[in-house]
Design a protein around this motif. Sequence first.
Motif, PDB file in Angstrom:
ATOM      1  N   ASN A  72     -29.973  21.874  -7.437  1.00 46.59           N
ATOM      2  CA  ASN A  72     -29.076  22.055  -8.583  1.00 46.59           C
ATOM      3  C   ASN A  72     -28.092  20.898  -8.707  1.00 46.59           C
ATOM      4  N   LEU A  73     -27.573  20.434  -7.561  1.00 53.17           N
ATOM      5  CA  LEU A  73     -26.642  19.306  -7.566  1.00 53.17           C
ATOM      6  C   LEU A  73     -27.335  18.039  -8.053  1.00 53.17           C
ATOM      7  N   ALA A  74     -28.562  17.796  -7.575  1.00 51.10           N
ATOM      8  CA  ALA A  74     -29.311  16.615  -8.009  1.00 51.10           C
ATOM      9  C   ALA A  74     -29.621  16.676  -9.494  1.00 51.10           C
ATOM     10  N   LEU A  75     -29.911  17.869 -10.001  1.00 51.51           N
ATOM     11  CA  LEU A  75     -30.186  18.037 -11.433  1.00 51.51           C
ATOM     12  C   LEU A  75     -28.938  17.734 -12.256  1.00 51.51           C
ATOM     13  N   ALA A  76     -27.779  18.197 -11.781  1.00 44.39           N
ATOM     14  CA  ALA A  76     -26.517  17.907 -12.473  1.00 44.39           C
ATOM     15  C   ALA A  76     -26.197  16.415 -12.426  1.00 44.39           C
ATOM     16  N   ASP A  77     -26.431  15.777 -11.275  1.00 42.35           N
ATOM     17  CA  ASP A  77     -26.207  14.332 -11.152  1.00 42.35           C
ATOM     18  C   ASP A  77     -27.116  13.552 -12.096  1.00 42.35           C
ATOM     19  N   PHE A  78     -28.383  13.966 -12.154  1.00 42.49           N
ATOM     20  CA  PHE A  78     -29.352  13.321 -13.047  1.00 42.49           C
ATOM     21  C   PHE A  78     -28.893  13.445 -14.499  1.00 42.49           C
ATOM     22  N   GLY A  79     -28.428  14.632 -14.869  1.00 45.03           N
ATOM     23  CA  GLY A  79     -27.972  14.857 -16.236  1.00 45.03           C
ATOM     24  C   GLY A  79     -26.724  14.056 -16.567  1.00 45.03           C
ATOM     25  N   GLU A  80     -25.762  14.022 -15.643  1.00 48.19           N
ATOM     26  CA  GLU A  80     -24.518  13.286 -15.904  1.00 48.19           C
ATOM     27  C   GLU A  80     -24.778  11.795 -16.055  1.00 48.19           C
ATOM     28  N   THR A  81     -25.641  11.249 -15.193  1.00 46.73           N
ATOM     29  CA  THR A  81     -25.974   9.823 -15.271  1.00 46.73           C
ATOM     30  C   THR A  81     -26.579   9.467 -16.619  1.00 46.73           C
ATOM     31  N   ASN A  82     -27.512  10.299 -17.084  1.00 49.82           N
ATOM     32  CA  ASN A  82     -28.181  10.020 -18.361  1.00 49.82           C
ATOM     33  C   ASN A  82     -27.294  10.302 -19.564  1.00 49.82           C
ATOM     34  N   ALA A  83     -26.302  11.143 -19.400  1.00 54.26           N
ATOM     35  CA  ALA A  83     -25.365  11.409 -20.490  1.00 54.26           C
ATOM     36  C   ALA A  83     -24.345  10.289 -20.644  1.00 54.26           C
ATOM     37  N   LEU A  84     -24.057   9.588 -19.547  1.00 51.44           N
ATOM     38  CA  LEU A  84     -22.961   8.622 -19.545  1.00 51.44           C
ATOM     39  C   LEU A  84     -23.422   7.171 -19.660  1.00 51.44           C
ATOM     40  N   ILE A  85     -24.270   6.717 -18.745  1.00 49.37           N
ATOM     41  CA  ILE A  85     -24.525   5.284 -18.609  1.00 49.37           C
ATOM     42  C   ILE A  85     -25.385   4.697 -19.727  1.00 49.37           C
ATOM     43  N   PRO A  86     -26.444   5.364 -20.227  1.00 46.74           N
ATOM     44  CA  PRO A  86     -27.206   4.756 -21.331  1.00 46.74           C
ATOM     45  C   PRO A  86     -26.357   4.381 -22.541  1.00 46.74           C
TER      46      PRO A  86
END
Length: 323
Positions: A72-86
């Motif tokens: 769950n933590l990795a899924l949240a990290d994956f989502g936050e990265t793709n929401a912010l950095i692109p």
Amino acid sequence: MSNLNSDLLLNMSFVRPEYFYISGFSGIPHVNYYFIFLFFTYFIAVFGNSLVLIIILTDRSLHVPKYIGIFNLALADFGETNALIPNLMKTFLFDSQYISYEACLANMFFVFFFSSVQSLTLVVLAYDRFIAICLPLRYNAIVNNSIMSVALFTVWSFCTALIGTTVALITRLSFCKTNVVKSYFCDHGPVYTMACNDTIISYVMAKICTVLFIYVPLIAIAVSYLGILLSLSKITTWAGRLKALKTCVSHLLVVGTCFLPVLSTYIAALTFSLHPNARIISTSLSSALPPMLNPIIYVLNTKEFKDLLFKMQSSVRAQALSK
């Protein structure tokens, strides 16, 4: 009649801009080097979290409460990265700092949503460690896959409701002052403070989110580790204490990477006058680094992950030699 006229005037003066201008990295010297750093950060975070997700999904021995939480933590990290950095990469590659009103609200929701899920997941993992060390004989009865799944589903539902409400309240604001967002993304605070009508509800929601997703999780995690330390003090040998404490190292490191940068920025801003450029860099790093570091921490500090990676490496090597 006077009330009707005032309502009509209010509706006529309601302004919703077509675009917002994200001014965060404007005027920062050598900012292109920072964008290149974020570019590598993004790929490491995506690869690392994808690897953790795939390992946990494919290895049935990891389908246990602790690793459901890590998944769950990795899924949240994956989502936050793709929401912010692109979106930051778009600014760097195409020199475009404009974002539409609808895209701004979507960006605001997903960045805050995934960061809040990340924060509350760390509380759930702290609870898991507390039960594992303080009540080891009752662990399987208190913490099982069903209970962990329900807890994490509650986290996602709660974050969806609260962050969704917070972002939805932005739509009732009229932006007649400026459309320049003084942040590196569609940050809630800099956006709602640009409004020219009553912002008290958005102000209250911002304070509630800060308390519920920063202070409450930190207090809950601190209390759980206080209980763990008291339980460890009852173990007679240092070897036994270190063995039990070793199972918490990864979680403690992840808590540190997630909360310490944010707290440091808040403390610095309250203690002395923090330069706007320094604030932008520090807050963007506090959002970009944890998703990159968390999978590295868990892979390097968790025996099960290291054993699986070693087996995968040995299997690939054996196949190469057989050819």
